[in-house]
Scaffold this active site. Structure first.
Site, mmCIF file in Angstrom:
data_model
loop_
_atom_site.group_PDB
_atom_site.id
_atom_site.type_symbol
_atom_site.label_atom_id
_atom_site.label_comp_id
_atom_site.label_asym_id
_atom_site.label_seq_id
_atom_site.Cartn_x
_atom_site.Cartn_y
_atom_site.Cartn_z
ATOM 1 N N GLY A 22 -29.318 -35.574 40.881
ATOM 2 C CA GLY A 22 -29.468 -34.425 40.511
ATOM 3 C C GLY A 22 -30.449 -34.083 38.999
ATOM 4 N N GLY A 24 -33.788 -34.652 39.057
ATOM 5 C CA GLY A 24 -35.186 -34.218 39.515
ATOM 6 C C GLY A 24 -35.860 -35.463 39.724
ATOM 7 N N LYS A 25 -35.214 -36.320 39.932
ATOM 8 C CA LYS A 25 -36.167 -37.629 40.265
ATOM 9 C C LYS A 25 -37.094 -37.667 41.311
ATOM 10 C CE LYS A 25 -33.461 -41.396 41.748
ATOM 11 N NZ LYS A 25 -32.739 -40.246 41.795
ATOM 12 N N THR A 26 -36.506 -37.114 42.681
ATOM 13 C CA THR A 26 -37.329 -36.891 43.663
ATOM 14 C C THR A 26 -38.473 -35.738 43.329
ATOM 15 O OG1 THR A 26 -35.487 -37.426 45.192
ATOM 16 C CG2 THR A 26 -37.267 -36.276 46.015
ATOM 17 N N SER A 27 -38.221 -34.627 42.737
ATOM 18 C CA SER A 27 -39.258 -33.726 42.697
ATOM 19 C C SER A 27 -40.363 -34.200 41.796
ATOM 20 C CB SER A 27 -38.635 -32.552 42.155
ATOM 21 O OG SER A 27 -37.823 -32.640 41.039
ATOM 22 N N ASP A 49 -33.404 -43.433 48.586
ATOM 23 C CA ASP A 49 -32.536 -42.745 48.000
ATOM 24 C C ASP A 49 -31.565 -42.389 49.034
ATOM 25 O OD1 ASP A 49 -30.457 -41.201 47.112
ATOM 26 O OD2 ASP A 49 -31.750 -40.242 45.595
ATOM 27 N N THR A 507 -29.402 -32.288 45.442
ATOM 28 C CA THR A 507 -29.102 -33.653 45.608
ATOM 29 C C THR A 507 -27.617 -33.567 45.401
ATOM 30 O OG1 THR A 507 -31.165 -34.398 44.638
ATOM 31 C CG2 THR A 507 -29.338 -36.023 44.291
#
Length: 591
Positions: A22, A24-27, A49, A507
């Site tokens: 949550g 914002g790792k993926t974005s 992930d 997430t």
């Protein structure tokens, strides 16, 4: 803080992003990949992930095979499915024993290979080739790993080092990773992967955090543990920093002030590295255009004019407490990922029930929960008692007890097997569960609220272990009577309720749904979903926060319509609810 993050500052081939779910790792990983590809760099983005939503970000189906992204020349994306990898790994380990060993033994083997550690080793096994095989590595200028949340990642990175020593000494193949002898032929591959990760000229470790104390504390812990593995080339990205705000809006002013306060109190270890920021944006970071905008300096429209506020009428926490009080619920678990406010919700439920006249015992095993801080030293209601369970103490006590009870019946080889098995991550959850069971067994004529509950995997493992113990002595040892009684009690919907706590973001909601699936495998249906810290529920007028509130609607609806049987919504509070009297504020119903 050094400056706003610019992907062009990255000079290493490998970028390894880590952080709590949550943050914002993926974005951040996706936007970085697009930016580098736009600079004529050939980029491969890989996700390991379990809660990855790369397909949602790029609006296309993805697989473990690198796929070219339309409209972004030079960008390839691979979405490794760790669950599918774990399933194949599990069958490889268990398959040869089917119809050869008793069914109870096979069932226990399968459940031992159903935990998070198996998912991680299977995912790691897949992505090591992207770190070590020259025929793959040499194709790209940058390879970006969007990894699992911090706790998963730490174990994932620690495994190769552990195996290098373990495989040299062990022939037993114990631990919840399953028979490791089948992995021995990959020993050199794992050693090379560790070498690549610890080489600062090849790898940059990117710690991603939100500007809040919980996320920064977790990033600090991750940083220190990674440094112990000689992964020292680290930078920190503080994601979601509110740059401007409407000073007349109470929510926005408090939101802004809390972020600045958290940054001022940032752990010294993090202050010593390069620290970058990324802005708090009101739009969803999906689609190529929005990803490209994240790193640009010009201002775009603050809110998407096509999004209108929908009326979502969900009850508040008062309704949840009323439900438990009216139905005579005796045992309440709050579950959820770190950072969603699980401990606060557990505390508020306990206070709400006390205010309705119930005697309540509140307990937690979360070492970061700090119930003393939550309640401070103010006078509490005499009907409320509080305790905490120390995981480290319980694990050591559990291991010692198992060894004491087993040592006289085991030969040297079996004892070595047992000691190895007790080092598995599953051991901690089982030890804590048994400590929970003792607390519940001692509690009569009161409601017990438990923060940080055991997973469905742990419950099934205990169940399977009980059957297995009738056939052969094993690492979980003798299941205590208190645990035997608690297992069926947890499955009794008339006595027990599970509350899943989440946030109105992609997430956290997806991770909460996975947690629910895990519980349902153990025949446990969560009673309530609680969506915490919602900006949508504040009616903020600040342009940026209002845009974010509108973006929450999709995930509030998905949680309510798709996942949660009963769903409650709690607003983001301008004031931190510390102390017994302030926790009563959660009992004010939504307007």
């Amino acid at each position: 803080m050094d400056a706003q993050f610019n992907p062009n500052d990255i000079k290493t081939k490998f970028l390894f992003l880590t952080g709590k779910g949550g943050v914002g790792k993926t974005s951040t990983a996706c936007a970085t990949a697009v930016a580098l590809a736009d600079q004529d760099e050939k980029v491969l983005l890989i996700s390991t992930d379990p809660a990855s939503n790369l397909q949602d970000v790029f609006h296309m189906d993805l697989s473990s095979t690198p796929t070219v992204i339309p409209d972004v020349e030079n960008l390839f994306v691979s979405n490794i499915d760790p669950e599918a990898s774990a399933k194949a790994y599990r069958e490889k380990m268990v398959g040869p024993y089917r119809n050869k060993l008793p069914e109870a033994v096979v069932t226990t083997m399968e459940e031992q290979l159903s935990g998070a550690c198996t998912v991680e080793i299977a995912a790691f096994d897949e992505f090591t080739s992207f770190l070590t095989k020259s025929e793959i590595v040499d194709q790209y200028d940058h390879i970006i790993f969007d990894t699992a949340p911090t706790g998963h990642t730490l174990r994932l990175l620690q495994l190769p080092t552990a195996w290098n020593g373990f495989l040299e000494e062990s022939t037993h193949g114990a631990s919840c990773l399953g028979p490791l002898s089948g992995l021995a032929d990959k020993k050199d591959l794992y050693a090379n992967a560790v070498s690549a990760l610890s080489d600062g000229t090849r790898t940059t470790l990117v710690l991603v955090s939100r500007p809040d104390s919980s996320s920064l504390t977790e990033a600090d812990r991750a940083s220190r543990e990674l440094k112990e593995l000689d992964i020292n080339n680290q930078i920190l990205i503080v994601n979601g920093l509110l740059e401007d705000h409407n000073e007349k809006d109470e929510v926005a002013s408090t939101f802004y002030a809390r972020q600045r306060e958290a940054l001022e109190e940032m752990p010294e270890n993090l202050n010593q590295m390069k620290v970058y920021s990324l802005p708090y944006v009101p739009y969803s970071l999906t689609g190529i255009d929005n990803l490209r905008h994240l790193f640009t300096s010009y201002k775009e429209k603050i809110m998407d004019a096509t999004i209108e506020r929908q009326e979502i009428n969900l009850p508040g926490l008062k309704t949840v407490v009323d439900d438990f009080s009216m139905n005579g619920t005796k045992l309440i678990f709050t579950m959820g990922k770190g950072g969603v406010g699980k401990t606060t919700i557990a505390s508020a439920i306990a206070v709400g029930l006390v205010e309705k006249g119930h005697r309540v015992h509140l307990t937690t095993t979360d070492p970061a929960a700090h119930l003393e801080y939550q309640f401070q030293s103010e006078q509490q209601n005499e009907r409320l008692t509080i305790s905490s369970i120390d995981p480290k103490h319980e694990v050591e006590k559990y291991k010692a007890k198992v060894l004491e009870e087993s040592i006289k019946d085991l030969d040297e080889e079996s004892l070595a097997y047992l000691k190895e098995d007790l080092e598995s991550p599953c051991t901690e959850e089982i030890a804590i569960f048994q400590a929970f069971a003792e607390v519940v067994a001692k509690s009569e004529n009161e409601v017990v609220v438990i923060d940080t509950a055991p997973t469905g995997h742990t419950l099934l493992l205990l169940d399977a272990s009980e059957a297995y113990s009738k056939e052969i002595a094993r690492s979980t040892g003798k299941v205590p009577e208190s645990a035997k009684k608690l297992l069926p009690q947890i499955r009794n919907l008339k006595e027990t309720a599970v509350v899943i706590v989440t946030l109105a973001e992609a997430t956290p909601v997806l991770e909460a749904s996975r947690l629910q699936d895990d519980l349902r495998r153990a025949n446990i249906d969560p009673k309530w979903w609680v969506i915490n810290q919602s900006l949508y529920a504040t009616h903020t007028s600040d342009p940026i926060l209002k845009g974010k509130a509108l973006a929450e609607q999709e995930w509030i609806q998905k949680a309510h319509d798709t996942f949660g049987e009963n769903t409650a919504l709690i607003p983001w509070f301008s004031e931190e609810k510390i102390g017994y009297n302030k926790l009563k504020d959660f009992m004010v119903e939504n307007k």
